[in-house]
Design a protein around this motif. Structure first.
Motif, short mmCIF file in Angstrom:
data_model
loop_
_atom_site.label_atom_id
_atom_site.label_comp_id
_atom_site.label_asym_id
_atom_site.label_seq_id
_atom_site.Cartn_x
_atom_site.Cartn_y
_atom_site.Cartn_z
N ALA A 170 0.81 -1.22 0.00
CA ALA A 170 0.00 0.00 0.00
C ALA A 170 0.85 1.27 0.00
O ALA A 170 0.58 2.21 -0.75
N VAL B 225 -2.83 1.35 7.78
CA VAL B 225 -3.30 0.58 6.63
C VAL B 225 -4.31 -0.44 7.14
O VAL B 225 -4.03 -1.20 8.08
N ASP C 250 -1.87 -3.63 -2.76
CA ASP C 250 -2.09 -4.23 -1.45
C ASP C 250 -1.10 -5.36 -1.22
O ASP C 250 0.04 -5.28 -1.69
#
Length: 303
Positions: A119, A133, A291
């Motif tokens: 991320a 996150v 991700d």
């Protein structure tokens, strides 16, 4: 070291593939396999779920061969469903047979670190730190707090599939079912050592969050480039959570940007995001399309 790599992220709901010579990505694929079907109730991976997963892995193996990625540049990471299943050995053996690599059933802490790396690398505008996150999967949710690397991380056994199967059995869910799901999420957050209130910026990753972004934008079809780096006021997120929970699965599927494989479980995932965002006090949510899959890929660079 440069060179083409192949990363596979196998979660509770999806299996994703990334192939590329980073930072350039040549292939990004996703298959909905619902590997965690009934896992919360039975404690094992269902035979039909294994069949769906193995079919996707065989397809991915063909794509990897076509792109001539060496075996030592392929990494297969399995997360929540594979950690929790009593018959995880069957899954591991099946992956090994079809892909020729040893699948790694990573811990929640390592999963969190990979998600954070994926991320943070992607953000075009430097965020105010510390950054939280939030990675909402089908079986677990990771909260990772840090600046350029994680300072604290924790994996909670709450995710969109697990919570949906546990609580939201009606269509649409009843107020009592929603309240029970919210209470479950709050109990986990109460004991989570990562405090969302410590965050200056909240970044959401993975399918629940990106799907919510597409719905918020009212897209006619899912568009990765439109969703990536989207900044959404927290109030808009909370309003969407309430809206989705009031809809039937059929009504959710009728939303143009909604993936049909997420329509049933998106309400539970949205509850998780809403409660984390509320505890953070952040005025907005940043959505990242990069991700854990990207984190896995980057972990291969320099191997």
């Amino acid at each position: 070291m440069t060179g083409r790599v192949a990363a596979i992220d196998c979660g509770t709901n999806t299996i994703k593939l990334l192939i590329g010579t980073l930072p350039d990505v040549e292939v990004r694929e996703m298959r909905m396999v619902r590997l965690g079907q009934d896992l919360d109730r039975t404690g094992r991976l269902a035979d039909e779920a294994l069949a769906r997963a193995f079919a996707a892995i065989e397809e991915y193996a063909g794509i990897i061969r076509a792109h001539e990625v060496p075996v030592d540049r392929v990494r297969f990471v399995a997360t929540s469903a594979s950690r929790d299943a009593s018959n995880a050995d069957v899954f591991v053996a099946g992956v090994r047979e079809r892909l020729g690599v040893e699948p790694e059933v990573v811990s929640g802490v390592e999963e969190a670190a990979l998600s954070f790396d994926g991320a943070i690398r992607n953000l075009r505008t430097p965020p105010a730190t510390p950054v939280l996150v939030v990675d909402i999967g089908g079986g677990s949710t990771e909260l990772i707090l840090g600046a350029t690397t994680p300072d604290a991380a924790f994996s909670m056994d709450i995710g969109s599939v697990r919570l949906h199967e546990r609580h939201l059995r009606s269509d649409p869910p009843t107020p009592d079912e929603v309240a029970a799901c919210v209470a479950d999420v709050e109990r986990h957050l109460d004991t989570c050592p990562v405090d969302p209130a410590a965050a200056a910026t909240v970044v959401g990753v993975a399918g629940t969050v990106t799907q919510l972004g597409a719905v918020l934008l009212g897209l006619p079809a899912y568009d990765r480039s439109a969703v990536d780096q989207l900044v959404v006021p927290a109030a808009d997120v909370h309003a969407l959570v309430d809206r989705l929970l009031a809809m039937s699965v059929a009504e959710r599927r009728d939303l143009p940007a909604m993936h049909p494989g997420r329509a049933d479980v998106i309400g539970a995932g949205a509850i998780v995001l809403g409660r984390v965002l509320a505890r953070s006090g952040a005025p907005e949510l940043v959505i990242s399309e990069s991700d854990i899959l990207d984190g896995i890929a980057w972990s291969l660079v320099g191997r």
